[in-house]
Design a protein around this motif. Structure first.
Motif, PDB file in Angstrom:
ATOM      1  N   UNK A 248       0.813  -1.226   0.000  1.00  0.00           N
ATOM      2  CA  UNK A 248       0.000   0.000   0.000  1.00  0.00           C
ATOM      3  C   UNK A 248       0.845   1.273   0.000  1.00  0.00           C
ATOM      4  N   UNK A 249       1.865   1.389   0.869  1.00  0.00           N
ATOM      5  CA  UNK A 249       2.644   2.628   0.839  1.00  0.00           C
ATOM      6  C   UNK A 249       3.273   2.904  -0.528  1.00  0.00           C
ATOM      7  N   UNK A 250       3.745   1.848  -1.200  1.00  0.00           N
ATOM      8  CA  UNK A 250       4.308   2.057  -2.531  1.00  0.00           C
ATOM      9  C   UNK A 250       3.258   2.547  -3.512  1.00  0.00           C
ATOM     10  N   UNK A 251       2.074   1.931  -3.426  1.00  0.00           N
ATOM     11  CA  UNK A 251       0.998   2.334  -4.328  1.00  0.00           C
ATOM     12  C   UNK A 251       0.589   3.778  -4.047  1.00  0.00           C
ATOM     13  N   UNK A 252       0.555   4.133  -2.772  1.00  0.00           N
ATOM     14  CA  UNK A 252       0.188   5.505  -2.404  1.00  0.00           C
ATOM     15  C   UNK A 252       1.222   6.489  -2.942  1.00  0.00           C
ATOM     16  N   UNK A 253       2.493   6.151  -2.770  1.00  0.00           N
ATOM     17  CA  UNK A 253       3.542   7.058  -3.243  1.00  0.00           C
ATOM     18  C   UNK A 253       3.475   7.196  -4.760  1.00  0.00           C
ATOM     19  N   UNK A 254       3.269   6.078  -5.450  1.00  0.00           N
ATOM     20  CA  UNK A 254       3.171   6.135  -6.912  1.00  0.00           C
ATOM     21  C   UNK A 254       1.997   7.021  -7.319  1.00  0.00           C
ATOM     22  N   UNK A 255       0.880   6.872  -6.625  1.00  0.00           N
ATOM     23  CA  UNK A 255      -0.291   7.691  -6.920  1.00  0.00           C
ATOM     24  C   UNK A 255       0.017   9.174  -6.722  1.00  0.00           C
ATOM     25  N   UNK A 256       0.656   9.488  -5.600  1.00  0.00           N
ATOM     26  CA  UNK A 256       0.936  10.890  -5.292  1.00  0.00           C
ATOM     27  C   UNK A 256       1.922  11.481  -6.306  1.00  0.00           C
ATOM     28  N   UNK A 257       2.939  10.694  -6.646  1.00  0.00           N
ATOM     29  CA  UNK A 257       3.921  11.208  -7.616  1.00  0.00           C
ATOM     30  C   UNK A 257       3.300  11.391  -8.989  1.00  0.00           C
ATOM     31  N   UNK A 258       2.330  10.540  -9.318  1.00  0.00           N
ATOM     32  CA  UNK A 258       1.748  10.610 -10.659  1.00  0.00           C
ATOM     33  C   UNK A 258       0.943  11.889 -10.874  1.00  0.00           C
ATOM     34  N   UNK A 259       0.511  12.535  -9.801  1.00  0.00           N
ATOM     35  CA  UNK A 259      -0.308  13.734  -9.974  1.00  0.00           C
ATOM     36  C   UNK A 259       0.488  15.008  -9.682  1.00  0.00           C
ATOM     37  N   UNK A 260       1.816  14.890  -9.699  1.00  0.00           N
ATOM     38  CA  UNK A 260       2.649  16.073  -9.464  1.00  0.00           C
ATOM     39  C   UNK A 260       2.366  17.108 -10.544  1.00  0.00           C
ATOM     40  N   UNK A 261       2.486  18.389 -10.200  1.00  0.00           N
ATOM     41  CA  UNK A 261       2.219  19.415 -11.210  1.00  0.00           C
ATOM     42  C   UNK A 261       3.219  19.335 -12.362  1.00  0.00           C
ATOM     43  N   UNK A 262       2.833  19.855 -13.514  1.00  0.00           N
ATOM     44  CA  UNK A 262       3.726  19.780 -14.682  1.00  0.00           C
ATOM     45  C   UNK A 262       5.018  20.548 -14.455  1.00  0.00           C
ATOM     46  N   UNK A 263       4.963  21.545 -13.556  1.00  0.00           N
ATOM     47  CA  UNK A 263       6.182  22.335 -13.329  1.00  0.00           C
ATOM     48  C   UNK A 263       7.161  21.639 -12.388  1.00  0.00           C
ATOM     49  N   UNK A 264       6.769  20.475 -11.848  1.00  0.00           N
ATOM     50  CA  UNK A 264       7.662  19.787 -10.910  1.00  0.00           C
ATOM     51  C   UNK A 264       8.797  19.109 -11.663  1.00  0.00           C
ATOM     52  N   UNK A 265       9.860  18.796 -10.925  1.00  0.00           N
ATOM     53  CA  UNK A 265      10.970  18.097 -11.558  1.00  0.00           C
ATOM     54  C   UNK A 265      10.574  16.649 -11.815  1.00  0.00           C
ATOM     55  N   UNK A 266      11.443  15.924 -12.500  1.00  0.00           N
ATOM     56  CA  UNK A 266      11.138  14.532 -12.821  1.00  0.00           C
ATOM     57  C   UNK A 266      11.034  13.699 -11.553  1.00  0.00           C
ATOM     58  N   UNK A 267      11.664  14.169 -10.490  1.00  0.00           N
ATOM     59  CA  UNK A 267      11.620  13.449  -9.230  1.00  0.00           C
ATOM     60  C   UNK A 267      10.903  14.321  -8.206  1.00  0.00           C
ATOM     61  N   UNK A 268       9.578  14.343  -8.278  1.00  0.00           N
ATOM     62  CA  UNK A 268       8.836  15.306  -7.460  1.00  0.00           C
ATOM     63  C   UNK A 268       8.984  15.029  -5.963  1.00  0.00           C
ATOM     64  N   UNK A 269       8.947  16.114  -5.188  1.00  0.00           N
ATOM     65  CA  UNK A 269       9.039  15.993  -3.735  1.00  0.00           C
ATOM     66  C   UNK A 269       7.634  15.891  -3.143  1.00  0.00           C
TER      67      UNK A 269
END
Lengths: 270, 320, 471
Positions: free
Chosen positions: C194-215
């Motif tokens: 679950x934590x991995x899936x959650x992190x993947x979900x959160x990273x997938x919706x990073x704004x377009x202006x974020x870097x490739x490795x969003x914080x």
């Protein structure tokens, strides 16, 4: 009438703040009752003023500033041509159906309105929305009624977090209108006052929605409908949504705010 | 690492170090005040304990006319909730800080701090019932406090990753320790001055040992100097000797080392690195004769100010 | 009222999916269960120690009773449930994009517009701003109950900041240590990703202006919040910073966190703070928990908040009653998960019915949660019923009513051995740029008192591990 407005706000931080972020709703827009001839906002600290619009169509300027900030002056200056439309506001920016303005807010609670309406049976006797709003203005704000006396006692409260007289009476008016299922909202703006009146902030009044006519202004503090002495600047569900300046800072003391506001009539040049 | 978390770790270490120091001061003062007057036991010992803990003004503010005697001072330094540096508050604040950065601590560290806090509650409960703490119980309590800081020190040394979390907690510890050592010197400097021999003669011997005890250096002294206790050597030990873990020099060696680790890891240095190096350099070039010549008191006062300045520099550079 | 028991059949045998567990329970002496239970306590203290052993009065927070007997779903049951959850959450997201966008559903008259416009959780400020990938509800907790072996009913949707997922993960961890033999015999679908899936979900919706490795960060109200341990647990499992409002600041519409290495840009905030407190410049001016300017940065598209602001408009109990219509409107499908039949008290006929049958209904406040502001008719005193009559007459719009459901029961370890207790279920549904994910499990809440239907932990409910197994 051409109104000349100069609205300066001075915030003093002691000790100095380290950073601040502010949003300003200080820019009037055109509608049939007013035409902005020119308008300018100045902030005397290093920053970039970023204009945008909020959800209600108000013009908002945002800025952040850093460094040792002990005093900040925010000044809005301009001239506006105004026309008496007997309170009716046409061709203003409208982003929402009137229905939205039926919701109550913490500053416009339904409970207090119901109480006030019990003391004003004349209002419910009217059938039409417009008549009801006028009856409401007369009943609650036309003479020294209990509601008004209550506000008298809280007169002069311009401090942050406390309602000014204009805010308190407008909020009551708005809440009553909504309790009668009439959409109503708050307007922040300027008013050309009688000579000798002192204001330590913007004026505020209410607008109610009348089917067939549109939004109509009511000034509960003065018991009249706005005319060409009024300039609309921002609207909101209550005064918080239309507040001229919202400020947050880090470091330093709480700001002490002073306002210098001058609204005058421009004499036609010969 | 979040600045707030680093700040929590810095203060967590400072509070535990302070609790340890105050426990030692109480310990040493008890011994001193138990001596017959002829050996230097004097009624002012508890006043000077308050000074050493930096709490004299507050005590007078709070206690008004209350006599500055053993009972009142111990109560004030150990359990008074209104005294921000009482041992009780130090442990409580240490735990609050630890809780806020729970995930940055190892399990061993957290358990140590948490159980110390629970133990403190037990001591307090017992004391609340009887309203006083007898000497035996107080002795147990002071031992417990010293063990708490030993446990914290040991567990962070043994279990923490060497990263920001470790460095900031070490910095807090050494900045506090330097301050504590300097403060005891500041209060007792007059017994270390050569002229004082005229005033009290060798009776000051017990004062000197009390100082050494307060910084747990009584045994070390003999190992380092192999001679009787001489006041200027006591000052030398506490100020300049790098092998003495509570000396100002040793504290600054550690501060510089950990600030360097930070600078290296962040690829950037700032005001705190510069200031700490300057201070270490100054201590390294100093001789105890010169310190006495140009004024021990002035030297210590200057050091306390500089040390405070370093704390501010660290806060500004990293913790805000 | 006999409830459907998920293990025991009326003839005394066990449903297929529970066969193995049933036999094991039959053979297990109760001393064994007692001793495992005390081991579980110990384990909770030790594992929980990573975030929650306070050892003082705060510990009541953690000491939500844990029941040893797992609740089991067959894989086929789970697949049906999962399909229904995906459908429902997709519809919720489309509904939110619509009410903050073109408002088609209001124009079509499918949902009465006043339920939206006058809903205190509807945020006019959000109108006209599109969320990345059309996702508003990144993390949803959908409360599910069963009354028979066929259907799943949705009790309510939680689309704001649903909590409880840490129990799902912890309960599993403890069960695996305590009952390795049961896991060996059962082939239980894992939830630990679950934590991995959650992190993947959160990273997938990073704004377009974020870097490739969003914080990504988790934003908590602080250590005095009742769910703080979950916030810190999740941040730890995700490997991201747990921040408070004061750790963040906004400069020219970009959000930064204060770190020892200087300001670091933040791209995605998994926030566990309510809308009202997010930004004193935009919402409640007295909020000390939020970040001034955060909302401006959000509307500028420089930071993603999960969940989005204003999701509360889709999960109140009045909108709930329209969910079948909402699903039909956007997806052209019938709802796979049923709604509990609900009387909307705003409707005079419904109100009349409800007032007449208060003794057999459950009446809920439209905007309430956590089992507060609720009347359970069959268990209510005369006084309570009378006070609800008054409340209903005064503000019927604020209430809905539902029949008292015979919630299913599950075997539960009690003082008198294994006995049936009522349960509900909260699976966690993640929506990101690449679709909707559901980890096969969730939080089963159990009413520890015999006969009780109230499973809320605030009112004495406990939790169980939930297994999805191959049948």
């Amino acid at each position: 009438m051409r109104l000349s407005i100069r609205h300066a706000t001075f915030q003093r931080f002691a000790p100095a703040a380290k950073s601040m972020i502010q949003s300003l709703r200080l820019t009037p827009r055109n509608h049939e009752g007013q035409h902005v001839v020119h308008w300018r906002i100045d902030v005397d600290v290093e920053c970039r003023l970023k204009p945008s619009q909020d959800a209600f169509g108000n013009v908002v300027h945002g800025f952040t500033s850093y460094g040792s900030l002990d005093e900040v002056a925010i000044t809005a200056v301009g001239e506006v041509d105004t026309f008496d439309t007997r309170g009716v506001v046409n061709n203003a920016v409208e982003r929402f159906p009137p229905e939205l303005y039926l919701r109550s807010t913490p500053l416009t609670p339904a409970g207090r309105a119901r109480e006030a309406l019990v003391g004003a049976p004349s209002v419910a006797q009217e059938k039409e929305a417009l008549d009801r709003l006028h009856a409401l203005l007369r009943a609650l704000f036309g003479g020294p009624s209990p509601a008004q006396q209550r506000q008298e006692s809280s007169k002069g409260q311009g401090e942050a977090g406390k309602e000014t007289r204009a805010e308190a009476s407008s909020h009551l008016f708005i809440a009553c209108a909504r309790a009668l299922e009439i959409p109503a909202r708050y307007v922040a703006g300027y008013r050309l006052d009688e000579a000798g009146t002192r204001r330590d902030g913007m004026h505020g009044w209410a607008e109610g929605f009348v089917p067939g006519l549109g939004w109509v202004g009511f000034d509960p503090e003065h018991g009249v409908c706005p005319d060409d002495r009024y300039v609309r600047v921002a609207i909101g569900l209550d005064s918080l949504g239309a507040r001229a300046i919202r400020c947050a800072h880090s470091g330093g003391g709480e700001p002490v705010t002073n306002v210098e506001l001058v609204v005058g009539e421009c004499r036609t040049r010969l | 690492m979040l600045s707030r978390a680093a700040d929590n770790l810095f203060w967590l270490a400072r509070y535990l170090e302070r609790a340890d120091y105050i426990a030692r001061v109480i310990d040493a003062t008890q011994r001193l005040s138990a001596l017959p007057r002829a050996y230097g036991g004097a009624a002012t010992e508890w006043e000077s304990a308050l000074d050493t803990a930096g709490a004299a003004d507050l005590f007078i503010d709070r206690q008004k006319e209350a006599p500055i005697d053993e009972n009142n001072v111990v109560e004030f330094l150990v359990f008074d909730a209104e005294n921000p540096s009482s041992i009780r508050n130090c442990i409580d604040l240490a735990r609050t800080n630890a809780r806020a950065v729970r995930t940055a601590l190892t399990m061993e560290m957290w358990e140590g701090i948490n159980s110390a806090w629970l133990e403190l509650k037990r001591f307090e409960e017992k004391r609340d019932k009887t309203c006083v703490m007898d000497l035996e119980e107080l002795g147990r309590f002071l031992t417990f406090v010293k063990q708490t800081s030993l446990h914290f020190d040991g567990s962070s040394n043994r279990t923490m990753l060497r990263n920001d979390a470790y460095w900031f907690s070490r910095l807090g510890l050494y900045v506090e320790r330097a301050d504590n050592t300097a403060r005891i010197l500041d209060v007792k400097y007059h017994v270390l001055l050569p002229e004082s021999e005229k005033v009290g003669g060798s009776l000051d011997y017990f004062q000197w040992t009390a100082i050494l005890r307060a910084v747990s250096a009584h045994t070390s002294y003999h190992w380092v100097y192999r001679q009787g206790i001489q006041p200027w050597l006591v000052a030398d030990l506490l100020i300049l000797r790098p092998e003495m873990p509570r000396s100002l020099t040793s504290c600054y060696e550690n501060i510089v080392r950990h600030l360097d680790s930070l600078g290296l890891s962040h690829g950037r240095q700032g005001a705190s690195q510069r200031l700490a190096r300057t201070m270490l350099g100054r201590l390294g070039n100093e001789k105890i004769e010169n310190v006495f010549q140009s004024g021990l008191h002035e030297f210590i006062t200057g050091f306390i100010q500089d040390n405070t300045r370093l704390g501010t520099a660290i806060a500004e550079q990293y913790l805000m | 009222m006999t409830a459907f028991d998920e293990m025991t059949l009326p003839d005394g045998g066990a449903r297929a999916v529970y066969q193995r567990l049933w036999r094991w329970l039959e053979g297990a002496p109760s001393e064994l269960l007692s001793s495992r239970r005390s081991q579980a306590e110990l384990l909770f203290r030790r594992i929980g120690i990573t975030f929650a052993v306070y050892g003082d009065k705060d510990a009541t927070e953690r000491l939500i009773p844990f029941d040893l007997v797992p609740r089991i779903f067959a894989r086929e049951e789970w697949q049906r449930l999962e399909k229904g959850l995906v459908q429902r959450v997709n519809a919720l997201n489309m509904f939110l994009a619509d009410v903050y966008g073109p408002r088609d559903i209001l124009r079509a008259g499918v949902v009465p517009s006043d339920l939206v416009y006058r809903n205190p959780h509807y945020r006019p400020e959000m109108v006209g701003h599109k969320m990345p990938h059309g996702v508003y509800v990144h993390i949803a907790g959908i409360d599910i109950v069963r009354v028979d072996d066929k259907d799943f009913y949705v009790l309510e949707d939680n689309a704001r900041t649903p909590s409880g997922v840490s129990y799902m993960l912890e309960n599993r961890e403890v069960m695996m240590r305590l009952f390795p033999e049961l896991f060996h015999a059962h082939r239980v679908a894992p939830v630990e990703n679950y934590p991995d899936a959650l992190l993947a979900t959160l990273r997938s919706v990073a704004p377009v202006t974020a870097s490739a490795d969003p914080t990504v960060v988790v934003l908590t109200p602080g250590q005095f919040n009742s769910a703080y341990y979950e916030h810190s647990f999740l941040a730890d499992k995700l490997g991201v910073e747990l921040v408070e409002g004061r750790d963040l600041f906004v400069r020219d519409d970009i959000v930064f966190m204060r770190t020892t290495e200087g300001p670091q840009r933040v791209d995605v905030i998994y926030r566990r703070i309510d809308d009202d407190f997010l930004d004193p410049l935009a919402f409640r001016p007295d909020s000390a928990l939020g970040v001034p300017g955060l909302f401006g940065a959000y509307l500028s598209g420089n930071v993603t908040l999960a969940n989005a602001v204003g999701t509360g408009v889709c999960d109140d109990k009045a909108i709930y009653t329209y969910l079948p219509e909402i699903i039909r409107f956007y997806l052209g499908e019938e709802a796979i998960l049923k709604n509990v039949p609900t009387w909307r008290c705003r409707d005079p006929d419904a109100l009349a019915y409800v007032l007449e049958h208060l003794g057999e209904l459950v009446v809920k406040e439209v905007n309430g949660s956590g089992g507060y502001g609720m009347l359970v008719g069959p268990h209510a005193s005369k006084g309570e019923i009378a006070s609800f009559v008054a409340k209903l007459n005064a503000a019927p719009d604020n209430f809905v009513a539902q029949p008292t459901l015979a919630l299913s029961t599950c075997p539960t370890f009690s003082e008198s051995g294994i006995s049936a207790r009522h349960v509900d279920f909260r699976p966690f549904v993640l929506s990101g740029a690449d679709g909707v994910r559901v980890v096969p499990g969730g939080l089963t809440r159990v009413a520890m008192k015999p006969g009780s239907l109230v499973v809320n932990s605030s009112q004495g409910g406990g939790t169980k591990d939930t297994w999805v197994i191959d049948g």
